[in-house]
Design a protein around this motif. Structure first.
Motif, PDB file in Angstrom:
ATOM      1  N   SER A   1      31.661 178.122 -45.035  1.00 18.53           N
ATOM      2  CA  SER A   1      30.901 179.181 -44.085  1.00 18.53           C
ATOM      3  C   SER A   1      30.232 178.802 -43.124  1.00 18.53           C
ATOM      4  N   GLN A   2      29.605 177.609 -43.114  1.00 20.71           N
ATOM      5  CA  GLN A   2      28.904 177.184 -41.797  1.00 20.71           C
ATOM      6  C   GLN A   2      29.883 176.900 -40.639  1.00 20.71           C
ATOM      7  N   ALA A   3      31.025 176.222 -41.114  1.00 19.72           N
ATOM      8  CA  ALA A   3      31.916 175.782 -40.367  1.00 19.72           C
ATOM      9  C   ALA A   3      32.632 176.815 -39.470  1.00 19.72           C
ATOM     10  N   ALA A   4      32.719 178.133 -40.252  1.00 18.24           N
ATOM     11  CA  ALA A   4      33.732 179.143 -39.925  1.00 18.24           C
ATOM     12  C   ALA A   4      32.709 179.906 -38.724  1.00 18.24           C
ATOM     13  N   SER A   5      31.511 180.012 -38.942  1.00 19.31           N
ATOM     14  CA  SER A   5      30.330 180.572 -37.912  1.00 19.31           C
ATOM     15  C   SER A   5      30.505 179.739 -36.546  1.00 19.31           C
ATOM     16  N   ARG A   6      31.075 178.577 -36.608  1.00 22.87           N
ATOM     17  CA  ARG A   6      31.192 177.842 -35.478  1.00 22.87           C
ATOM     18  C   ARG A   6      32.548 178.078 -34.858  1.00 22.87           C
ATOM     19  N   GLY A   7      33.597 178.980 -35.230  1.00 19.35           N
ATOM     20  CA  GLY A   7      34.696 179.144 -34.753  1.00 19.35           C
ATOM     21  C   GLY A   7      35.893 178.535 -35.521  1.00 19.35           C
ATOM     22  N   THR A   8      37.142 179.001 -34.996  1.00 15.02           N
ATOM     23  CA  THR A   8      38.408 178.659 -35.945  1.00 15.02           C
ATOM     24  C   THR A   8      38.558 177.276 -35.717  1.00 15.02           C
ATOM     25  N   ASP A   9      38.475 176.611 -34.823  1.00 17.81           N
ATOM     26  CA  ASP A   9      38.757 175.016 -34.856  1.00 17.81           C
ATOM     27  C   ASP A   9      37.874 174.352 -36.053  1.00 17.81           C
ATOM     28  N   SER A  10      36.592 175.050 -36.348  1.00 21.85           N
ATOM     29  CA  SER A  10      35.879 174.198 -37.265  1.00 21.85           C
ATOM     30  C   SER A  10      36.374 174.655 -38.580  1.00 21.85           C
ATOM     31  N   LEU A  11      36.910 175.768 -38.792  1.00 17.06           N
ATOM     32  CA  LEU A  11      37.397 176.377 -40.220  1.00 17.06           C
ATOM     33  C   LEU A  11      38.888 175.543 -40.581  1.00 17.06           C
ATOM     34  N   TRP A  12      39.639 175.317 -39.258  1.00 15.33           N
ATOM     35  CA  TRP A  12      40.758 174.499 -39.476  1.00 15.33           C
ATOM     36  C   TRP A  12      40.364 173.267 -39.852  1.00 15.33           C
ATOM     37  N   ALA A  13      39.385 172.553 -39.282  1.00 18.00           N
ATOM     38  CA  ALA A  13      38.808 171.294 -39.676  1.00 18.00           C
ATOM     39  C   ALA A  13      38.504 171.157 -41.030  1.00 18.00           C
ATOM     40  N   ILE A  14      37.972 172.099 -41.755  1.00 16.17           N
ATOM     41  CA  ILE A  14      37.566 172.079 -42.976  1.00 16.17           C
ATOM     42  C   ILE A  14      38.881 172.222 -43.946  1.00 16.17           C
ATOM     43  N   GLY A  15      39.946 172.748 -43.561  1.00 20.27           N
ATOM     44  CA  GLY A  15      41.205 172.709 -44.044  1.00 20.27           C
ATOM     45  C   GLY A  15      41.872 171.182 -44.130  1.00 20.27           C
TER      46      GLY A  15
END
Length: 293
Positions: free
Chosen positions: A140-154
């Motif tokens: 959730s913290q990564a998602a707040s930084r943008g799509t790239d961070s959310l993909w990086a979580i994946g």
């Protein structure tokens, strides 16, 4: 001193593997995830040449099952895991990637259940759920930084799944083959697979990228090759043979985040956020519950 040596060495392993996330992030300033993976395992394979020579004598007697297990171990540990882990490190703070990877015991239990029908107790299910909540908090913290961070979580989750699968596979391998045989073969096979990937993807710059490396780039790469891929695994194998499984897991697993957080602050100047600390505590708590059952 001899009595305490294995315990001290396992803590050293934890420090090396904790530092890996930070050093890897530093190396990625000059190398792509593919370049770093390729040269990491190419140089590691060279270091394991003596072990490979002795292993070849025994490899002729391997069963088809052993060969497939070695292939799977090489693919998961030397190809899929580093590629996706380094891809996540290219975007996320090192401590976030490491904490997600530290949730590997959760997936290890699931893979062991589906592959070998190892039972999962109610307490383990609770631990699994708790660790998953921790991953969600960090995500959730990564998602707040943008799509790239959310993909990086994946990417980090895929890397975690790959490492978990390697853990399950290696349990079988280490009961059949010597430690150095497994490390040598997986390093060599992994290097070959990575170079095939270079050819398939036409990533020819990988072959020449070392000529552009700075001194800091070489230090980061050689640290990963010598300490992370070689020395740490040797020390880990030594410690495992002399320390109870639960204790060895605790010594190598739980302190990693502390070492990574300190080094991330000193080297990269990145302070660990409160949300990351909370998510990390949740993940480690869930993993601890699973390891105590």
């Amino acid at each position: 001193m001899k009595r305490w040596a294995p315990y001290v060495l396992l803590i050293v392993v934890s420090a090396i593997w904790g530092a890996h996330a930070v050093v890897g992030a530093a190396a990625l300033q000059a190398l792509s995830p593919l370049s770093l993976s390729v040269w990491r395992y190419t140089f590691t394979a060279i270091l394991f040449v003596p072990a490979m020579i002795f292993a070849l004598r025994r490899l002729r007697a391997l069963t088809k099952q052993d060969i497939w297990l070695l292939f799977a171990a090489s693919l998961t540990s030397a190809v899929i895991y580093p590629l996706f882990f380094y891809q996540s490190l290219d975007i996320l703070p090192p401590i976030e990637s490491l904490l997600i990877v530290n949730a590997a015991p959760v997936l290890t239990a699931l893979f062991a259940y589906f592959l070998y029908r190892e039972k999962i107790s109610k307490k383990q299910m609770i631990g699994l759920f708790i660790a998953l909540v921790g991953v969600i908090v960090i995500s959730s913290q990564a998602a707040s930084r943008g799509t790239d961070s959310l993909w990086a979580i994946g990417d980090a989750v895929i890397g975690t799944a790959s490492f978990a699968m390697y853990t399950v596979i290696s349990r079988k391998l280490y009961t059949r083959l010597p430690l150095f045989d497994v490390l040598a073969v997986t390093s060599f096979a992994g290097a070959v697979m990575l170079w095939l990937l270079v050819i398939i993807t036409h990533s020819w710059s990988v072959a020449t990228v070392l000529s552009t490396l700075t001194v800091n780039g070489w230090i980061s790469l050689l640290f990963i090759v010598i300490f992370v891929s070689t020395l740490a695994y040797i020390l880990y194998g030594y410690g495992l043979a002399r320390v109870p499984g639960a204790v060895s897991a605790a010594l190598t697993f739980y302190p990693q985040s502390i070492f990574a957080a300190i080094l991330q602050w000193i080297w990269l100047g990145q302070v660990v956020t409160l949300v990351t600390v909370i998510g990390g505590i949740i993940i480690l708590s869930g993993s601890m519950i699973m390891r105590r059952t």
